[in-house]
Design a protein around this motif. Structure first.
Motif, PDB file in Angstrom:
ATOM      1  N   GLU A   1     -38.396   4.204 -18.092  1.00 52.49           N
ATOM      2  CA  GLU A   1     -38.380   4.664 -16.699  1.00 52.49           C
ATOM      3  C   GLU A   1     -37.463   3.776 -15.856  1.00 52.49           C
ATOM      4  O   GLU A   1     -36.715   4.271 -14.996  1.00 52.49           O
ATOM      5  N   ILE A   2     -37.497   2.466 -16.093  1.00 51.97           N
ATOM      6  CA  ILE A   2     -36.585   1.550 -15.391  1.00 51.97           C
ATOM      7  C   ILE A   2     -35.140   1.931 -15.683  1.00 51.97           C
ATOM      8  O   ILE A   2     -34.298   2.023 -14.783  1.00 51.97           O
ATOM      9  N   GLU A   3     -34.856   2.172 -16.969  1.00 51.17           N
ATOM     10  CA  GLU A   3     -33.499   2.550 -17.365  1.00 51.17           C
ATOM     11  C   GLU A   3     -33.085   3.846 -16.686  1.00 51.17           C
ATOM     12  O   GLU A   3     -31.952   3.975 -16.201  1.00 51.17           O
ATOM     13  N   ARG A   4     -33.991   4.837 -16.647  1.00 52.05           N
ATOM     14  CA  ARG A   4     -33.670   6.118 -16.017  1.00 52.05           C
ATOM     15  C   ARG A   4     -33.353   5.933 -14.542  1.00 52.05           C
ATOM     16  O   ARG A   4     -32.375   6.490 -14.025  1.00 52.05           O
ATOM     17  N   ARG A   5     -34.156   5.127 -13.853  1.00 49.49           N
ATOM     18  CA  ARG A   5     -33.941   4.937 -12.419  1.00 49.49           C
ATOM     19  C   ARG A   5     -32.651   4.182 -12.142  1.00 49.49           C
ATOM     20  O   ARG A   5     -31.932   4.487 -11.181  1.00 49.49           O
ATOM     21  N   LEU A   6     -32.354   3.184 -12.970  1.00 45.20           N
ATOM     22  CA  LEU A   6     -31.098   2.457 -12.805  1.00 45.20           C
ATOM     23  C   LEU A   6     -29.912   3.381 -13.041  1.00 45.20           C
ATOM     24  O   LEU A   6     -28.914   3.328 -12.314  1.00 45.20           O
ATOM     25  N   SER A   7     -30.015   4.245 -14.074  1.00 45.55           N
ATOM     26  CA  SER A   7     -28.936   5.187 -14.366  1.00 45.55           C
ATOM     27  C   SER A   7     -28.769   6.182 -13.222  1.00 45.55           C
ATOM     28  O   SER A   7     -27.654   6.511 -12.826  1.00 45.55           O
ATOM     29  N   ALA A   8     -29.900   6.649 -12.686  1.00 46.41           N
ATOM     30  CA  ALA A   8     -29.843   7.590 -11.568  1.00 46.41           C
ATOM     31  C   ALA A   8     -29.238   6.925 -10.342  1.00 46.41           C
ATOM     32  O   ALA A   8     -28.443   7.526  -9.613  1.00 46.41           O
ATOM     33  N   GLY A   9     -29.606   5.651 -10.123  1.00 44.99           N
ATOM     34  CA  GLY A   9     -29.043   4.912  -8.993  1.00 44.99           C
ATOM     35  C   GLY A   9     -27.549   4.722  -9.139  1.00 44.99           C
ATOM     36  O   GLY A   9     -26.788   4.874  -8.174  1.00 44.99           O
ATOM     37  N   ALA A  10     -27.114   4.401 -10.364  1.00 49.00           N
ATOM     38  CA  ALA A  10     -25.685   4.232 -10.614  1.00 49.00           C
ATOM     39  C   ALA A  10     -24.941   5.542 -10.394  1.00 49.00           C
ATOM     40  O   ALA A  10     -23.845   5.573  -9.822  1.00 49.00           O
ATOM     41  N   ALA A  11     -25.562   6.645 -10.843  1.00 51.61           N
ATOM     42  CA  ALA A  11     -24.933   7.955 -10.661  1.00 51.61           C
ATOM     43  C   ALA A  11     -24.807   8.291  -9.179  1.00 51.61           C
ATOM     44  O   ALA A  11     -23.786   8.845  -8.737  1.00 51.61           O
ATOM     45  N   ARG A  12     -25.832   7.943  -8.391  1.00 50.37           N
ATOM     46  CA  ARG A  12     -25.770   8.201  -6.954  1.00 50.37           C
ATOM     47  C   ARG A  12     -24.675   7.373  -6.293  1.00 50.37           C
ATOM     48  O   ARG A  12     -23.978   7.834  -5.387  1.00 50.37           O
ATOM     49  N   GLN A  13     -24.520   6.110  -6.752  1.00 47.18           N
ATOM     50  CA  GLN A  13     -23.476   5.254  -6.194  1.00 47.18           C
ATOM     51  C   GLN A  13     -22.095   5.819  -6.487  1.00 47.18           C
ATOM     52  O   GLN A  13     -21.209   5.827  -5.632  1.00 47.18           O
ATOM     53  N   VAL A  14     -21.916   6.304  -7.741  1.00 48.00           N
ATOM     54  CA  VAL A  14     -20.631   6.904  -8.101  1.00 48.00           C
ATOM     55  C   VAL A  14     -20.375   8.147  -7.252  1.00 48.00           C
ATOM     56  O   VAL A  14     -19.270   8.347  -6.736  1.00 48.00           O
ATOM     57  N   ALA A  15     -21.415   8.979  -7.108  1.00 46.01           N
ATOM     58  CA  ALA A  15     -21.265  10.200  -6.317  1.00 46.01           C
ATOM     59  C   ALA A  15     -20.922   9.873  -4.862  1.00 46.01           C
ATOM     60  O   ALA A  15     -20.065  10.514  -4.247  1.00 46.01           O
ATOM     61  N   ALA A  16     -21.597   8.842  -4.317  1.00 46.41           N
ATOM     62  CA  ALA A  16     -21.328   8.442  -2.929  1.00 46.41           C
ATOM     63  C   ALA A  16     -19.905   7.938  -2.783  1.00 46.41           C
ATOM     64  O   ALA A  16     -19.212   8.231  -1.801  1.00 46.41           O
ATOM     65  N   SER A  17     -19.451   7.164  -3.787  1.00 48.78           N
ATOM     66  CA  SER A  17     -18.086   6.641  -3.759  1.00 48.78           C
ATOM     67  C   SER A  17     -17.068   7.774  -3.801  1.00 48.78           C
ATOM     68  O   SER A  17     -16.090   7.774  -3.047  1.00 48.78           O
ATOM     69  N   LEU A  18     -17.312   8.759  -4.675  1.00 47.53           N
ATOM     70  CA  LEU A  18     -16.396   9.892  -4.774  1.00 47.53           C
ATOM     71  C   LEU A  18     -16.398  10.703  -3.485  1.00 47.53           C
ATOM     72  O   LEU A  18     -15.358  11.181  -3.041  1.00 47.53           O
ATOM     73  N   THR A  19     -17.576  10.853  -2.880  1.00 53.06           N
ATOM     74  CA  THR A  19     -17.673  11.617  -1.641  1.00 53.06           C
ATOM     75  C   THR A  19     -16.884  10.936  -0.528  1.00 53.06           C
ATOM     76  O   THR A  19     -16.186  11.591   0.258  1.00 53.06           O
ATOM     77  N   ARG A  20     -16.995   9.592  -0.472  1.00 52.34           N
ATOM     78  CA  ARG A  20     -16.225   8.858   0.545  1.00 52.34           C
ATOM     79  C   ARG A  20     -14.735   9.027   0.300  1.00 52.34           C
ATOM     80  O   ARG A  20     -13.957   9.227   1.233  1.00 52.34           O
ATOM     81  N   GLY A  21     -14.329   8.928  -0.974  1.00 48.41           N
ATOM     82  CA  GLY A  21     -12.918   9.107  -1.294  1.00 48.41           C
ATOM     83  C   GLY A  21     -12.439  10.505  -0.964  1.00 48.41           C
ATOM     84  O   GLY A  21     -11.340  10.701  -0.431  1.00 48.41           O
ATOM     85  N   ALA A  22     -13.294  11.491  -1.273  1.00 49.39           N
ATOM     86  CA  ALA A  22     -12.930  12.881  -1.013  1.00 49.39           C
ATOM     87  C   ALA A  22     -12.744  13.134   0.476  1.00 49.39           C
ATOM     88  O   ALA A  22     -11.884  13.921   0.891  1.00 49.39           O
ATOM     89  N   ALA A  23     -13.551  12.449   1.288  1.00 40.77           N
ATOM     90  CA  ALA A  23     -13.474  12.654   2.732  1.00 40.77           C
ATOM     91  C   ALA A  23     -12.135  12.219   3.302  1.00 40.77           C
ATOM     92  O   ALA A  23     -11.726  12.684   4.373  1.00 40.77           O
ATOM     93  N   THR A  24     -11.448  11.306   2.584  1.00 44.30           N
ATOM     94  CA  THR A  24     -10.164  10.814   3.090  1.00 44.30           C
ATOM     95  C   THR A  24      -8.968  11.550   2.505  1.00 44.30           C
ATOM     96  O   THR A  24      -7.822  11.227   2.824  1.00 44.30           O
ATOM     97  N   LEU A  25      -9.215  12.537   1.631  1.00 43.58           N
ATOM     98  CA  LEU A  25      -8.108  13.323   1.097  1.00 43.58           C
ATOM     99  C   LEU A  25      -7.439  14.116   2.219  1.00 43.58           C
ATOM    100  O   LEU A  25      -8.118  14.771   3.009  1.00 43.58           O
TER     101      LEU A  25
END
Length: 254
Positions: free
Chosen positions: A168-192
């Motif tokens: 469960e710890i691993e799943r939550r860390l993976s989900a958190g990492a995925a959210r961080q990547v998604a947030a980073s991509l969203t920020r980058g996309a906003a500046t296109l």
């Protein structure tokens, strides 16, 4: 049976694997040794119809591919697993008599060539509302080894809560990492810029830089600069990856 220090050491390895500081295959190796097996398998949670993901110790990788592609659907105890309460620790022969088990295709064509005979398993509880098959850890013995005994079941049952929490710890860390990547991509996309999006949309339709330059009456150098800027903002290593991420983020609509 192992002493308390060996048990605590393995528990520590389990939590280290959850945060990425240890390899799960080494945990499986330690679990197999602790319980007196000769091979161990961790099946990741998977949704119906998905290919099974398995980590192994003491098993030829080619058999893992066979299991994921075909033999998981022939698992003799497979029909029992959905009916079992999460957290169960059991020996496969508790569910299906040996005389029936050894006549199955799973046993004759898959287990026998690997010198595997009987498994001791733990079934995770799984997440409420999830249709995914819960994680399953299995420790295997050959026919030459003794049958599993209550002491080994008790030991795996003692380790089970730690395996549950670690996954469960691993799943939550993976989900958190995925959210961080998604947030980073969203920020980058906003500046296109609109021109960067336009170039990606044209690439998605099959145009080359030369063709886009001709369509927009711009130089190839300028077009490549637009594309490279979009790739940086989307953290893409290729044009196709940039287009794929832009499509996922719904940036290339008409």
């Amino acid at each position: 049976m192992p002493d308390e220090l060996q048990l605590l050491d393995l528990i520590g390895q389990i939590y280290d694997a959850a945060i990425g500081d240890e390899d799960w295959t080494r945990v499986l190796d330690g679990l197999s040794r602790l319980l007196g097996g000769h091979a161990a398998v961790l099946q990741r949670p998977h949704a119906p119809g998905q290919r099974v993901q398995a980590l192994v110790s003491g098993i030829d990788a080619s058999y893992v591919e066979l299991y994921g592609a075909r033999y998981h659907s022939l698992l003799p105890i497979g029909s029992w697993l959905p009916r079992m309460p999460g957290g169960s620790v059991f020996v496969d022969r508790m569910l299906l008599p040996d005389r029936e088990y050894v006549r199955t295709e799973f046993y004759t064509d898959f287990l026998t060539p690997q010198d595997q005979h009987a498994s001791l398993s733990w079934l995770a509880r799984g997440r409420a509302g999830s249709r995914a098959t819960p994680a399953l850890v299995s420790i295997w013995r050959s026919r030459r080894q003794p049958e599993w005994e209550p002491a080994q079941l008790r030991l795996l049952h003692r380790l089970a809560p730690h395996l549950e929490q670690a996954l469960e710890i691993e799943r939550r860390l993976s989900a958190g990492a995925a959210r961080q990547v998604a947030a980073s991509l969203t920020r980058g996309a906003a500046t296109l810029t609109w021109r960067e999006r336009d170039c990606l949309a044209r690439i998605a339709r099959g145009a080359s830089s030369k063709e886009i330059a001709r369509q927009l009456d711009l130089s190839i150098h300028t077009i490549n600069e637009y594309i490279e800027a979009a790739m940086r903002k989307l953290e893409a290593t290729s044009r196709s990856e940039a287009v794929a991420k832009a499509l996922v983020l719904d940036l290339l609509g008409e």
